[in-house]
Every structure is written in C-alpha cells, then in structure tokens.
Design an enzyme around this catalytic site. Structure first.
Site, PDB file in Angstrom:
ATOM      1  N   HIS A  34       0.842  -1.191   0.000  1.00  0.00           N
ATOM      2  CA  HIS A  34       0.000   0.000   0.000  1.00  0.00           C
ATOM      3  C   HIS A  34       0.879   1.243   0.000  1.00  0.00           C
ATOM      4  O   HIS A  34       2.114   1.152  -0.019  1.00  0.00           O
ATOM      5  CB  HIS A  34      -0.964  -0.009   1.192  1.00  0.00           C
ATOM      6  CG  HIS A  34      -0.274  -0.127   2.521  1.00  0.00           C
ATOM      7  ND1 HIS A  34       0.143   0.965   3.250  1.00  0.00           N
ATOM      8  CD2 HIS A  34       0.078  -1.212   3.237  1.00  0.00           C
ATOM      9  CE1 HIS A  34       0.717   0.559   4.361  1.00  0.00           C
ATOM     10  NE2 HIS A  34       0.701  -0.756   4.383  1.00  0.00           N
ATOM     11  N   SER A 270      -5.181   3.613   6.437  1.00  0.00           N
ATOM     12  CA  SER A 270      -5.421   2.278   6.973  1.00  0.00           C
ATOM     13  C   SER A 270      -5.340   1.258   5.852  1.00  0.00           C
ATOM     14  O   SER A 270      -5.797   1.505   4.733  1.00  0.00           O
ATOM     15  CB  SER A 270      -6.808   2.213   7.624  1.00  0.00           C
ATOM     16  OG  SER A 270      -7.165   0.876   7.899  1.00  0.00           O
ATOM     17  N   LYS A 271      -4.744   0.102   6.145  1.00  0.00           N
ATOM     18  CA  LYS A 271      -4.673  -0.973   5.150  1.00  0.00           C
ATOM     19  C   LYS A 271      -6.068  -1.426   4.732  1.00  0.00           C
ATOM     20  O   LYS A 271      -6.254  -2.004   3.663  1.00  0.00           O
ATOM     21  CB  LYS A 271      -3.900  -2.165   5.723  1.00  0.00           C
ATOM     22  CG  LYS A 271      -2.416  -1.902   5.927  1.00  0.00           C
ATOM     23  CD  LYS A 271      -1.729  -3.143   6.456  1.00  0.00           C
ATOM     24  CE  LYS A 271      -0.257  -2.885   6.733  1.00  0.00           C
ATOM     25  NZ  LYS A 271       0.432  -4.074   7.250  1.00  0.00           N
ATOM     26  N   ARG A 272      -7.056  -1.146   5.598  1.00  0.00           N
ATOM     27  CA  ARG A 272      -8.423  -1.558   5.278  1.00  0.00           C
ATOM     28  C   ARG A 272      -9.049  -0.657   4.217  1.00  0.00           C
ATOM     29  O   ARG A 272     -10.088  -0.980   3.676  1.00  0.00           O
ATOM     30  CB  ARG A 272      -9.280  -1.555   6.546  1.00  0.00           C
ATOM     31  CG  ARG A 272      -8.829  -2.594   7.573  1.00  0.00           C
ATOM     32  CD  ARG A 272      -9.715  -2.575   8.811  1.00  0.00           C
ATOM     33  NE  ARG A 272      -9.269  -3.551   9.798  1.00  0.00           N
ATOM     34  CZ  ARG A 272      -8.360  -3.308  10.723  1.00  0.00           C
ATOM     35  NH1 ARG A 272      -7.796  -2.124  10.781  1.00  0.00           N
ATOM     36  NH2 ARG A 272      -8.001  -4.229  11.586  1.00  0.00           N
ATOM     37  N   GLN A 273      -8.421   0.492   3.975  1.00  0.00           N
ATOM     38  CA  GLN A 273      -8.907   1.347   2.897  1.00  0.00           C
ATOM     39  C   GLN A 273      -8.578   0.677   1.560  1.00  0.00           C
ATOM     40  O   GLN A 273      -7.417   0.490   1.223  1.00  0.00           O
ATOM     41  CB  GLN A 273      -8.228   2.727   2.946  1.00  0.00           C
ATOM     42  CG  GLN A 273      -8.671   3.598   4.110  1.00  0.00           C
ATOM     43  CD  GLN A 273      -7.880   4.900   4.159  1.00  0.00           C
ATOM     44  OE1 GLN A 273      -7.216   5.191   5.137  1.00  0.00           O
ATOM     45  NE2 GLN A 273      -7.953   5.674   3.098  1.00  0.00           N
TER      46      GLN A 273
END
Length: 511
Positions: A34, A270-273
């Site tokens: 990312h 955030s990696k969740r993005q």
C-alpha cells in the site's frame, strides 16, 4: 559452522564495501503493498541511490499464521513497476542471504544461544493462562499490561527440571535502562526508556520462530545494513533494538523514522482502505512516476520552491535531489487532486517521446478492444489515437476515461447513417470547407459551421444535430465542433463522407 561462515562473509564483505550505504525494505507478506509501504521502500531507495549505496529487499515471514499466498510475488512486482530497483533480495542475488526470514531459522537459533550464554536472555515457561491473568489484572487496576519478568529469576536447577519435563517455553530478553537518546536522522534526539513501560519481551517463540524485534536486529547486522529508514510507529521499539545490539556487542545502524502518511483530512491511512493499495492505483490506470511523485510531494526530502510550477521528476532526478534532512517530521498529508494532475503530466510526457508514445497508443488500443468487444469495426489507427491523446492530456486523468460511454464515438463508427437533412451538394460543400481548415480547432470550426449554414440557408441546430449523428451516432456528448477537433480532420471527413448517399459519394470530388 553456519554462524562462523555468516560472520566471516559479513566481515569480508564490509571490508571491501568501503562503508557503502546499505538500506533495506523488509515487509511482511501478509497482504498487498500500500502507499505507506511504497513510501518506506521509496525513501530507502532514494537515500541509497543518492549516496551510491545498495537497496535490499528482505521478506519478514516469521509470523506464519498471517502469510498470504502470492503476496511476496505481487510485492516485488509492484516495487519494480514503481521503478524501485532491487540490488539484493529473493531472486535478485546477494552474498548475505537468504533474504527470506523463514529460511534463516538456524541463524536465529545460534544467535539466541549467544544471548542465553552471555546472560542477557532467559527461558520463560509461563503459560498463556498465566499471561492472560496478568493482562486482565492490569486492565482491572487500570495499568498498562506488561510481563512481570517472573521467569527471569528461575534458578539453573529449576530450568533444567522444566526442560527435562519437556515444558513448552519461549525466550525473553532482559530489558535494562537505556539513558542515551536516539539520534534520529529525521526527528533529532529522541529519548524513550522502554524498560519503564514494558516487561521483558519475547525474542524466540515456543514454535522456534523469532519475533520481529529479534530477527530484525540479527538480519540487519548480518546483512551489513548501515541505515534503517522506517515508519515512526517503530520509533518506540528502537530503544529495544539498541539494547539488543549492545547485548551482542554489535555496532547499530543509524535510524531515521518517517512520519505518518495521512489522508487529506488528517486521518491515518489504513490498510483496510481499499483505495490505498498499489494494485488499486495500477488497475485504475495511474502511471508509476505520477504515483511516486505523489508520495514524495507529501513526505518532503526535497528543496521547496515557492510558486514553482508542478513538475514530474524522473527517478534519477528524485534521488539526485533527495536529502534526508529535508524529510518532514510532521504527518504527511496526501492530496488526491495532485495525483490526478501528475498523471495528466505523465500522459503528456509519454506522448512527447516516440517509443513511449507508441506504447501509450498500444495501451489505448487494448483498453478500447476490451471496452467494446462486440464491435469489430473500431477506429484504432495510431494517428487517430495520438490525436485523441493530445486532446485528452489536459482534460482527462486516466486512459480508462477514454472508454467511457460518452466518448464511445471516438472508437465506434456510426453504421448505415445518412445525412438526409442536408442535400448531397451541401454535404460536399461542407466537406470542402472542412478540408480547407488548417487549424481544425473547435473555436474556428464553430465559426465556419455557422457561416456555412447561413450561406446555404440551412437550419443551424438541425445541421448540428445531423452532424452529431453522422460523427458519433449519439444524441449527447461534446459539442459538434469539439467532437470534430477530438476526432481530427481525417476521421471527421471520413465519417461525413460515409454519411453521403451512395450515389453522391461516387461523384464527390474535392481537395
């Protein structure tokens, strides 16, 4: 023997390296690369290249429970796509490997024995149940959970007895006071006494795999790493690492911690993005140099020139101009609008070179074929695509934008359409007017079209509606004059000719 060979190799290597700068990017293969990871890799690469050093890739896969199949391969692919060259690493050679931690377990076992022998580490037999009770008690009393160092005080006889019973255990490191501040390359003097807030940390887990902190220190030393640039979230742990270097009697590398990379509103990435993964940017059609310039625009490291025109710097220009002391120490805000501007700049830049222009045209051809698989008669001539790209370079952000439904007329020719609202003679006359236009831009075309309609006593809105259909087959889209400019003179004339009644086409003579 392995320990002796590794040390010999390192000493021999460094003796001939003349203190060459060696940096590393050491990701865990637990997902896709990312923006934050790319920024860390990029700044390490720029720092190494600026000082004539080497950039290493090391895969830190000691946490076997979180591994994602194929993640390492995708990570390498993304780094190379971005223009980050790997000097040593898995598949790239190097004298101080292996460069995958799961292949270095014997090295870690020998290193941990060294700490056990010099008394800076010890075996811990505490069960998960006991550790969980410690955590719960700390939370109940509103304290920070920490290990109470109980097993540090076991006698040799007690340890031997537990080992004889086959009791599972890990190995912990004895934290001590560390009064000397860290000289951070970016933040300056930073002081954090880790023993004030933490219990003795685990170095080797019961599954015989090292923790991040231990393997990190051992690998950095044995791979001759001279400078460690990593995210600021690791700054607190650096004291722990310095204590480990001291326990081994090793010279630590220099450390620099990169500030947080944050969204435009100041919130943490955030990696969740889903929209910060490098694969996301690649799939959307952003170009590598645009993305690289986008990352450095937020993080600093370069001389700031007030009111300077936005530039797209090559990788060589970036590492030549990079200075670690100019890296920001405050959170780095990303501006998505800037990425769009940079991508337009890269499209324009690629159009200016013959080889890069040809590759760009090929890319558009593939995009259009994939977007309109049901059409066999697509307009994909190289000159036509180059004209479209020149028009779009200041208007559109991504090559994929050229395949939107509103711009389908660029590629899909109207079929079996005839300009019935105009006579054949009027159409031929219009073709001659358009053929004579040297500039072929929308402003000039608008004037000529109005003058032609007035001179021929043609209803102007009706003529424009008919021309729109002849050129695109669409009822909506850009203005007719702009549509002609986008299509270019040759394609415009060809499509109008094809809208002539067949008997008139045979007699049509002009220019």
């Amino acid at each position: 023997m392995l320990k002796i060979n590794q040390r010999f190799l390192l000493k021999h290597f460094l003796r001939h390296a003349h203190k060459q700068v060696r940096v590393r990017f050491a990701p865990s293969p637990t997902g896709n690369l990312h923006l934050g990871g790319l920024r860390t890799a990029l700044y390490n690469f720029l720092y190494a290249r600026h000082l004539g050093g080497k950039f290493l890739l090391r895969i830190e896969d000691t946490d076997q429970t979180r591994l994602v199949p194929g993640a390492s391969e995708r990570l390498v692919e993304d780094l190379l796509w971005a223009g980050i060259e790997i000097d040593e690493g898995p598949g790239f050679g190097g004298q101080l490997g292996p460069y995958i931690q799961s292949q270095r377990t014997e090295i870690y076992s020998r290193a941990i024995e060294e700490l056990l022998q010099n008394g800076t580490a010890y075996r811990c037999f505490c069960t998960e149940r006991r550790l969980d009770l410690l955590r719960k008690e700390a939370l109940r009393t509103r304290q920070v959970p920490r290990y109470d160092n109980k097993c540090r005080h076991l006698t040799a006889a007690e340890i031997d007895s537990l080992l004889a019973k086959g009791a599972p255990h890990c190995i912990r490191f004895k934290l001590t006071e560390h009064e000397e501040p860290l000289e951070d390359l970016i933040y300056g003097k930073v002081h954090h006494n880790v023993s004030d807030n933490e219990g003795d940390p685990v170095m080797m887990k019961s599954d015989q795999f090292p923790t991040y902190h231990f393997a990190n220190v051992v690998d950095d030393h044995l791979m001759g790493i001279t400078h460690v640039l990593r995210g600021v979230e690791w700054q607190i742990s650096t004291t722990k690492h310095l204590l480990l270097y001291k326990a081994f009697g090793w010279q630590p590398p220099e450390f620099g911690h990169l500030p947080l990379l944050v969204n435009a509103d100041g919130t943490k990435l955030s990696k969740r993005q889903g929209d910060i993964g490098i694969q996301h940017f690649r799939q959307r059609g952003y170009f590598p140099q645009a993305l690289i310039n986008y990352v450095v625009s937020a993080g600093g490291g370069f001389e700031h020139k007030a009111n300077a025109k936005q530039q797209l710097l090559s990788m060589q220009e970036l590492f030549e101009q990079f200075h670690i002391e100019r890296v920001n120490s405050h959170p780095s805000r990303l501006n998505p609008e800037l990425l769009d501007d940079l991508n337009r700049l890269e499209i324009a830049q690629r159009l200016s070179g013959q080889e890069s222009r040809s590759k760009l045209v090929n890319q558009v051809q593939e995009l259009v074929k994939n977007a309109y698989p049901q059409h066999s008669n697509l307009d994909l001539a190289e000159d036509h695509i180059a004209d479209v790209l020149n028009w779009s370079s200041k208007r559109l952000t991504l090559l994929q934008d050229l395949t939107s439904s509103k711009l389908s007329f660029l590629w899909v020719k109207p079929s079996n359409f005839q300009l019935k609202e105009l006579t054949s003679e009027q159409i031929v006359g219009l073709l001659k007017v358009l053929q004579a236009d040297q500039d072929f831009n929308k402003d000039g075309l608008n004037i000529k079209l109005k003058n032609f309609a007035q001179g021929e006593n043609i209803n102007f809105p009706l003529m424009m509606k008919s021309l729109r259909s002849a050129l695109s087959g669409l009822k909506e889209g850009p203005g007719v004059a702009e549509m002609m400019e986008i299509l270019g003179k040759s394609v415009t004339l060809e499509r109008i000719r094809e809208a002539l009644p067949r008997e008139s086409l045979q007699n049509e003579k002009f220019g």
